[in-house]
Enzyme design. Structure first.
Site, short mmCIF file in Angstrom:
data_model
loop_
_atom_site.label_atom_id
_atom_site.label_comp_id
_atom_site.label_asym_id
_atom_site.label_seq_id
_atom_site.Cartn_x
_atom_site.Cartn_y
_atom_site.Cartn_z
N HIS A 115 5.42 4.83 9.05
CA HIS A 115 4.38 3.89 9.50
C HIS A 115 4.39 2.54 8.79
CE1 HIS A 115 1.74 5.25 6.12
NE2 HIS A 115 1.16 4.08 6.29
N ASP A 156 -3.82 7.21 7.61
CA ASP A 156 -3.40 6.18 6.66
C ASP A 156 -4.62 5.68 5.88
OD1 ASP A 156 -1.83 4.19 5.42
OD2 ASP A 156 -2.30 2.74 7.02
N HIS A 160 3.09 7.55 -0.56
CA HIS A 160 2.00 7.24 0.37
C HIS A 160 2.32 7.69 1.81
CE1 HIS A 160 -0.94 5.16 2.80
NE2 HIS A 160 -0.03 4.35 3.29
N GLU A 163 6.66 -2.81 8.58
CA GLU A 163 5.73 -3.74 7.96
C GLU A 163 6.22 -4.22 6.60
OE1 GLU A 163 3.21 -5.37 8.70
OE2 GLU A 163 2.20 -5.83 6.82
N ASP A 164 6.73 -3.29 5.79
CA ASP A 164 6.97 -3.60 4.38
C ASP A 164 8.44 -3.70 3.97
OD1 ASP A 164 4.28 -3.58 3.99
OD2 ASP A 164 4.19 -1.55 3.15
N ASP A 196 -32.88 21.26 4.91
CA ASP A 196 -31.69 21.74 5.62
C ASP A 196 -30.41 21.12 5.07
OD1 ASP A 196 -32.36 19.24 6.49
OD2 ASP A 196 -31.92 19.63 8.60
MN MN Z 1 0.00 2.81 4.95
#
Ligand code: MN
Length: 735
Positions: free
Chosen positions: A87, A154, A62, A91-92, A274
């Protein structure tokens, strides 16, 4: 053994992805850039090594995919690519922000921090919270705009890989994407990603509609290609003769925008004429770029009739996102209007990749300035975030989607503003100081009201004055987020300054009324003057709207808090309107005249025949003495206006209740319950009329005088006796 094989396979794939990432990077990477990316890549692989996505895939794919979008589709620099790789790390995983800062330095740490903060925002929110989320996200731009771009990448990758998610989450994420990320991508000039985000959102919010339109687009592809071929055939010879190198392509409208058009115009798919535009992309060097665009324009319009109102010259005046191209609509083959977009390869790249691509063609300082300008523009939108978050998003979204207009400064510089902008918006766009000092405006040399809507091509001159300053009405004239925010904050500042003065003025004035300014007094005043806050109160005092007289009025009512209470009681005891007429007629049998209530001779006039109890007045007639008319007598108005000096007040009274006035002085301890009792006694029990009262309090004690109207001495005596019975009353004497 099988797991090992899988991991080996994955590791091979990861290694392949790394090479791919470097290969597709849009910006040229030097050795140092590559070193940075390598470190970020290895860190991400290590950090996410035990994580898998819902689909079962190793998690690190990812961030790698996001980095690839950032590197290739948006075309950002090595710092951004490294940040994209990292990124989700803080966080993880176990890595901390300090780790990142130590390893990658301050800039990347700041970007990763911004991205982590966005990830921390609560996920389950209603629309206003989502708006707040959005606002906070924008606030992180104070640090670095790259945060927002990586966040968009993201989101884009998450939207691309949502299949494994439960349906309700898909719909939620898709709605959020439509509401927040697509407009944001548009604003930043990431037109392709914006289109992708919209189409992907539609895929999850309205799957059938999406599939249906997709299928129809597929069906019409051949027809479309035939049309483009027909079109190219007509102009090919002429273009070739000029030695131009070019390609002619068809550009299908996005699924989402076809859907939007079907809804807004209430038409079927095949009724939209169009659905696609034709793009002519040509090779050129810097010098001839513009010249060649117009050459192609002239060839196209030689063969096909142009629609003059559909010419868009984004080359002479690029959009604020950096977009450049020439758009014309011509009557194409089969008598159909078709849009033709003429772009150089350079312009095409900018259009495809967004503003970031701009930087590739600029160098050193220019490159930095470009980024800075862009940051500033986003910053302006941020500064309008004082108000409530939904308003802010609405306002922001309006700015996002409203078409731009272009106007000129007196020196001929071009400024882009949102449609419907006014001279005031223009002034604030030039500079905050210019906005703040605006006294008037000239458009194309003529003095115009500040509320005038500017048109593209207007030349705008702002007349400033040192004494000018924003007023409330400016908020009606300004439409841009920036101008409105500046005006609002200036009005607030102004209000605060005035309020500060007002507070001091109030303190002084109350002191002279022997009242100390404290919270209680302030609260009472806010209520007394029917205001909302203490700031409103101080502001009005500062302005003089609450003047000395009004403060005095409050002071006396505050000092005698009970008097209004007292008066109300008495008023309530007045004779009600619906009292029996018979009773009045028999009781009010004596007519008295003038202020002194004198008994004089009179006759009742025949024109209106007043009876006792009627509202009447006396008229001094030449021959008949006083003639009494009803106040609503048809002759009354003419008499009163022509012979005002001959009018005399008249009033019916009860002859059995002839009265005299007496004054009573009371003193005692100040409390509200006590006064209630006084009221009860005077007006309920004693049938006494009150003419005048005067009370004052001083440190918990009070003194007061009451003028009472009584029929005889004994009633007065009894009244004084009864008043003395009340607890708290110290002294009652007749003056
Ligand atoms: Mn992410």
């Amino acid at each position: 053994m099988r797991t090992e094989t899988l991991i080996e396979k994955e590791n091979k794939e990861i290694a392949k992805q790394y090479k791919e990432l470097l290969r597709i990077s849009y910006q040229n990477l030097n050795a140092e850039d590559k070193k940075l990316i390598r470190l970020a890549f290895d860190t991400a692989v290590d950090a996410h090594k035990n994580q898998r996505r819902k689909s079962g895939e190793a998690y690190v794919f990812h961030p790698i995919a996001v980095a690839k979008i950032v590197a290739s589709e948006i075309g950002l620099d090595a710092t951004s690519i490294a940040s994209a790789l990292l990124h989700d790390v803080v966080e993880d995983t176990d890595y901390t922000l300090d780790d990142i800062e130590r390893m990658f330095g301050e800039t990347i740490a700041r970007i990763v921090d911004g991205l982590t903060k966005i990830a921390h925002l609560k996920k389950d929110m209603n629309i206003s919270q989502q708006a707040e989320n959005f606002r906070k996200m924008l606030l992180t731009l104070h640090d670095d705009v790259r945060v927002i771009i990586i966040k968009i990448a993201d989101r884009y990758h998450n939207m691309l890989t949502m299949d494994a998610m439960p349906e309700h989450k898909q719909v939620k994420m898709a709605s959020e994407t439509l509401y927040i990320y697509a407009p944001l991508a548009h604003r930043i000039g990431l037109y392709n990603i914006k289109t992708e985000l919209e189409d992907l959102s539609l895929k999850y919010t309205e799957p059938e509609v999406y599939r249906d339109i997709q299928e129809k687009i597929e069906h019409t592809k051949e027809e479309q290609q035939r049309y483009i071929d027909d079109f190219s055939d007509v102009i090919r010879d002429s273009l070739d003769k000029e030695g131009l190198k070019y390609t002619v392509k068809g550009r299908m409208k996005s699924t989402y925008s076809i859907r939007k058009k079907m809804l807004s115009q209430n038409v079927r798919f095949d009724e939209i004429y169009d659905k696609f535009a034709i793009r002519i992309i040509y090779e050129s060097d810097d010098q001839n770029e513009k010249f060649l665009a117009w050459k192609i324009y002239s060839i196209v319009t030689d063969h096909f009739t142009p629609n003059p109102i559909r010419l868009r010259d984004w080359i002479s005046s690029p959009k604020s996102t950096g977009y450049e191209a020439l758009h014309i609509t011509v009557m194409g083959p089969e008598g159909r209007w078709v849009e033709v977009q003429i772009r150089s390869e350079r312009m095409h790249e900018i259009a495809e990749k967004g503003y970031a691509a701009h930087f590739k063609y600029k160098h050193g300082e220019q490159k930095e300035q470009g980024i800075e300008e862009w940051l500033n523009r986003l910053q302006e939108a941020l500064e309008s975030s004082n108000g409530n978050a939904v308003d802010f998003v609405e306002e922001f979204k309006l700015n996002l989607y409203s078409k731009e207009i272009f106007v000129f400064t007196p020196r001929g510089d071009l400024k882009s503003l949102p449609k419907d902008s006014t001279p005031l918006d223009f002034a604030f766009n030039i500079h905050t100081e210019v906005g703040m000092r605006t006294r008037g405006a000239k458009v194309n040399g003529k003095l115009v009201p500040l509320s005038t809507t500017l048109q593209s091509g207007d030349q705008v001159e702002i007349i400033t004055s040192d004494s000018a300053k924003p007023s409330q009405s400016w908020l009606d004239y300004a439409t841009t987020a920036r101008a409105r925010a500046k005006i609002r904050s200036s009005l607030r500042e102004e209000k605060k300054l005035i309020a500060n003065d007002g507070k001091e003025i109030l303190r002084r004035k109350l002191k002279s009324q022997k009242i100390t300014l404290n919270e209680d007094v302030v609260n009472k005043m806010v209520v007394y003057f029917k205001l909302q806050t203490s700031l409103d109160l101080f502001y009005r005092v500062g302005l003089g709207a609450i003047d000395n007289q009004k403060i005095k009025e409050f002071a006396s009512s505050y000092n005698n808090a009970f008097i209004s209470f007292f008066k109300n009681k008495i008023r309530r005891k007045a004779i009600p309107e619906n009292i029996d007429r018979e009773e009045i007629t028999s009781k009010y049998d004596l007519l008295v005249f003038g202020k002194e209530e004198e008994k004089l001779g009179y006759i009742l006039s025949k024109c209106c025949t007043p009876i006792p109890g009627d509202d009447v007045f006396g008229f001094l007639s030449v021959n008949e003495g006083i003639k009494v008319h009803k106040k609503n007598c048809p002759n009354a108005i003419s008499l009163q206006s022509n012979y005002a000096y001959r009018i005399i007040q008249a009033k019916w009274i009860d002859s059995s209740q002839e009265v005299f006035t007496s004054e009573i002085k009371l003193s005692g301890i100040d409390n509200l319950g006590l006064l209630n009792e006084i009221t009860e006694i005077i007006s309920d029990n004693m049938h006494v009329n009150m003419k005048n009262l005067n009370f004052s309090t001083d440190g918990g004690t009070f003194t007061g005088t009451i003028s009472v109207v009584v029929k005889n001495q004994s009633i007065l005596k009894k009244l004084i006796q009864n008043l003395k019975q009340i607890g708290g009353i110290e002294k009652v004497i007749r003056l």
